[in-house]
Scaffold this motif. Structure first.
Motif, short mmCIF file in Angstrom:
data_model
loop_
_atom_site.label_atom_id
_atom_site.label_comp_id
_atom_site.label_asym_id
_atom_site.label_seq_id
_atom_site.Cartn_x
_atom_site.Cartn_y
_atom_site.Cartn_z
N SER A 1 0.82 -1.21 0.00
CA SER A 1 0.00 0.00 0.00
C SER A 1 0.86 1.26 0.00
N HIS A 2 2.13 1.13 0.39
CA HIS A 2 3.04 2.27 0.32
C HIS A 2 3.18 2.77 -1.09
N TRP A 3 3.02 1.87 -2.05
CA TRP A 3 3.15 2.26 -3.46
C TRP A 3 1.79 2.40 -4.13
N GLY A 4 0.78 2.39 -3.31
CA GLY A 4 -0.55 2.59 -3.86
C GLY A 4 -1.23 1.33 -4.36
N TYR A 5 -0.53 0.17 -4.26
CA TYR A 5 -1.19 -1.07 -4.65
C TYR A 5 -1.96 -1.64 -3.45
N MET A 6 -2.88 -2.57 -3.72
CA MET A 6 -3.51 -3.24 -2.59
C MET A 6 -3.86 -4.68 -2.95
N ILE A 7 -3.92 -5.50 -1.91
CA ILE A 7 -4.28 -6.89 -2.13
C ILE A 7 -5.75 -7.06 -1.81
N GLU A 8 -6.48 -7.64 -2.76
CA GLU A 8 -7.89 -7.88 -2.52
C GLU A 8 -8.06 -9.34 -2.14
N PHE A 9 -8.68 -9.58 -0.99
CA PHE A 9 -8.94 -10.96 -0.59
C PHE A 9 -10.03 -11.54 -1.48
N GLY A 10 -9.79 -12.70 -2.01
CA GLY A 10 -10.77 -13.30 -2.91
C GLY A 10 -10.15 -14.44 -3.68
N PHE A 11 -10.45 -14.53 -4.94
CA PHE A 11 -10.00 -15.62 -5.78
C PHE A 11 -8.48 -15.83 -5.71
N GLY A 12 -7.73 -14.76 -5.88
CA GLY A 12 -6.27 -14.86 -5.93
C GLY A 12 -5.69 -15.38 -4.63
N THR A 13 -6.11 -14.82 -3.52
CA THR A 13 -5.54 -15.24 -2.24
C THR A 13 -5.90 -16.70 -1.93
N VAL A 14 -7.13 -17.09 -2.23
CA VAL A 14 -7.53 -18.49 -1.99
C VAL A 14 -6.69 -19.43 -2.85
N LEU A 15 -6.51 -19.03 -4.11
CA LEU A 15 -5.72 -19.87 -5.03
C LEU A 15 -4.29 -20.06 -4.49
N ILE A 16 -3.67 -18.94 -4.07
CA ILE A 16 -2.31 -19.03 -3.53
C ILE A 16 -2.29 -19.93 -2.30
#
Lengths: 380, 269
Positions: free
Chosen positions: B126-141
């Motif tokens: 988030s320091h660089w303005g990005y964010m992680i959205e919990f959902g499909f991607g996180t479950v897959l990982i």
């Protein structure tokens, strides 16, 4: 048989710090059947793997047909290998196995079909195209492995103990088969084995190796009749190897008895090793408790001294029937002599024993400690 | 007599194993809305299940994640197995035991740790303005993470059985290293790779705990969906759904068993 096809120059190879090959030099001529022979761990398989490209030497060069191929990948080399355990592709049919190399070289299907038929005929397995490897016997699998290698028309065929897993009878049949194949194909065979009988039967040239060193290179006859050191003598066939002193040319003293021999140039009063093949020792029986001055004894004495002025008196201590001959042990001068003879002597028989001067093989004692370690370790 | 007893015992065990599933299957065809009453046969729950958008999207998520995570973890597991085999014995056993620990670890611990690391990583990004959205991607990982040790566990033994000279023979016959691997090694270890894939697939299919902690709001797989539904009282569509899942797993197992029988796993010397 004249061109140097392969030249191994100063090859050194170590695994995990222990030296397997030490400054090995060897050349292989075109159309030669060359055998690398030695006990396990002598470096023979490593030498073959360096030729095949599966190992890279730490030092030295491999010259093939005038080209340096030391670091060339295995799939770029003009030689093919027959592996110890056949290494057939078990999920492919026999035909697919044989076609493997040809398909990679993008040969036409017609060409491949002809080649498969030709190769199967050559190894006497016509009609086996659609079988799978696990439905074949060991001997048949080995033939397929050979067929798979030779359809690629290599200049050299490397064989890594290919008969090691077969039983005795099959092994002997395959030996003749391999000689026939080599003659029909007219290519160079490099064969690795620890079986001296196999080496003697098939080879044009035998390279005896031990602990990373070449001990002797020669024809089977040379190696058998004129072993250069005690290791070779002991490894090739059975032999009696004893300490002796070269009194002067053509006279050697073994256990205090002077024998005539034919070797010269060893100097005078020089310690040497003597090799006598068991089949070369000749025995004459004398009745037990016989007086040395009796007629019987004198007759035996005259007979034995006609063979060689020197002789031993001994006692048969052991005898085994071996089919074609008897294998005996004769106690004389505290040494157990191994003797092969078609005549039978009862255990306990007193014998006079001698050997034709031509059959006494004199060898220099190893000079440096290193050499001594190499040659004596296996014997003792 | 002894034979009869042993047969009865065996039947008893199988009844214990299969009775719950049988009850579930029967209920999925029950025309009555309550479990207590049998109202005759019907297929209406199956119909309404297929028409329920929420269930269908959960099913789709589940299958997609199961296939993708199984596929990716099988590939990673295969790569890991090959490199593990190339390692020296001591190093290999250390890495292997490190690999085994996550399998024995309580799932809830793995789930919470994954959630924490996603949050931490999200804050970092988030320091660089990005964010992680919990959902499909996180479950897959998450699923790939817990699947990898299982695929290695199943692929390694097959790879270890390989006679390395078949690989060398392929090189010797002119194949490049990649071609030799594809043509010779892969076919021989295929049973191991397939069972690795299937195990990963089923592990992912029925995972609840890790999915629960790594999914965001608004994203559901079947297991988390069923969990939410249970709190409101189970709808009969859920029986239909579970029956369908059971049937597909059964089908997979049967197919796999038949494939193996036709071509027995090659025994290498």
């Amino acid at each position: 048989m004249s061109n140097k096809l392969i030249d191994l120059q100063n090859i050194t190879k170590a695994f995990d710090g222990s030296i397997v090959l030490d400054d090995l030099n060897l050349y292989i001529r075109e159309n030669e059947f060359l055998t690398l022979l030695g006990p396990s761990g002598c470096g023979k398989t490593t030498t073959l793997r360096i030729l095949g490209g599966f190992e890279t030497p730490d030092k030295g060069r491999v010259i093939f047909d005038g080209r340096d191929i030391t670091s060339l990948a295995p799939n770029k080399r003009q030689l093919n290998t027959v592996f110890q355990k056949y290494a057939l592709f078990s999920h492919m049919t026999v035909a697919e196995n044989i076609a493997f190399g040809l398909r990679i070289r993008k040969k036409s299907e017609d060409y491949i079909r002809d080649k498969i038929r030709y190769a199967l005929k050559l190894v006497n397995l016509e009609g086996f195209e659609e079988r799978t490897p696990d439905s074949l016997s060991g001997g048949q699998q080995q033939r397929i492995a050979i067929a798979r290698a030779i359809v690629n028309e290599p200049k050299v065929l490397l064989l890594d103990e290919p008969l090691g897993a077969l039983d005795l009878k099959l092994r002997q049949d395959m030996q003749y088969e391999l000689i026939r194949l080599k003659n029909e194909l007219g290519i160079t065979f490099i064969y690795v084995t620890h079986d001296q009988e196999e080496a003697l039967t098939m080879s044009d040239t035998i390279v005896v190796m031990n602990q990373g060193y070449i001990q002797q290179i020669g024809t089977p006859e040379d190696i058998y009749n004129e072993p250069q050191n005690a290791f070779v003598a002991d490894f090739i066939g059975d032999s009696n190897i004893v300490n002796a002193t070269m009194i002067h040319d053509q006279l050697v003293e073994i256990f205090g008895v002077k024998y005539a021999c034919v070797d010269t140039g060893f100097g005078t009063d020089k310690p040497v090793d003597v090799v006598i093949r068991p089949e070369d020792l000749e025995l004459i029986a004398v009745p037990e408790n016989e007086d040395q001055s009796s007629e019987e004894y004198q007759k035996a004495l005259r007979k034995i001294t006609r063979i060689n002025p020197g002789y031993f008196e001994g006692t048969v201590s052991h005898i085994i029937f071996k089919g074609m001959h008897y294998e005996m042990e004769v106690q004389a001068h505290g040494f157990e002599w191994l003797v092969l003879s078609t005549r039978m002597f009862q255990v306990g028989t007193k014998v006079l024993m001698s050997v034709d001067p031509y059959n006494i093989q004199i060898m220099n004692k190893p000079e440096s400690e290193d050499e001594k370690a190499v040659s004596m370790q296996e014997i003792v | 007599m002894r034979k009869a007893i042993s047969r009865i015992y065996l039947a008893f065990i199988f009844i214990l194993l299969y009775a719950p599933i049988a009850v579930l299957i029967i209920l999925s065809f029950n025309n009555s809305r309550t479990r207590a009453k049998w109202g005759g046969w019907t297929l209406k729950w199956y119909l309404s299940m297929f028409q329920d958008q929420v269930i269908m999207s959960a099913l789709w998520n589940t299958l997609l994640i199961a296939v993708l995570s199984a596929l990716i973890s099988t590939i990673l597991g295969l790569m890991a197995s090959v490199s593990l085999l190339a390692m020296k014995h001591k190093k290999r056993s250390i890495v292997l035991s490190l690999l085994n620990i996550p399998m024995l670890n309580a799932e809830i611990v793995t789930g919470i740790s994954l959630m924490l690391i996603f949050i931490a990583f999200g804050q970092f990004l988030s320091h660089w303005g990005y964010m992680i959205e919990f959902g499909f991607g996180t479950v897959l990982i998450g699923h790939i993470t817990f699947n990898i040790p299982y695929t290695v566990l199943l692929i390694m033994p097959k790879l270890r059985q390989i006679n390395i000279s078949t690989y060398e023979a392929a090189l010797d016959l002119g194949a490049s290293r990649w071609l030799a691997f594809r043509k010779v090694i892969i076919p021989d270890i295929m049973p191991g790779v397939l069972s690795g894939f299937l195990l990963a697939f089923t592990m992912s299919l029925d995972d609840f705990v890790i999915t629960h902690f790594t999914k965001g709001p608004g994203f559901d797989t079947l297991s988390t969906k069923i969990y939410t539904e249970v709190r409101k009282g189970i709808k009969p569509e859920m029986y239909a759904l579970s029956t369908l899942l059971f049937a597909s797993v059964l089908l997979l197992i049967l197919l796999f068993g038949r494939g193996r029988k036709k071509k027995p796993a090659p025994e290498l010397v």
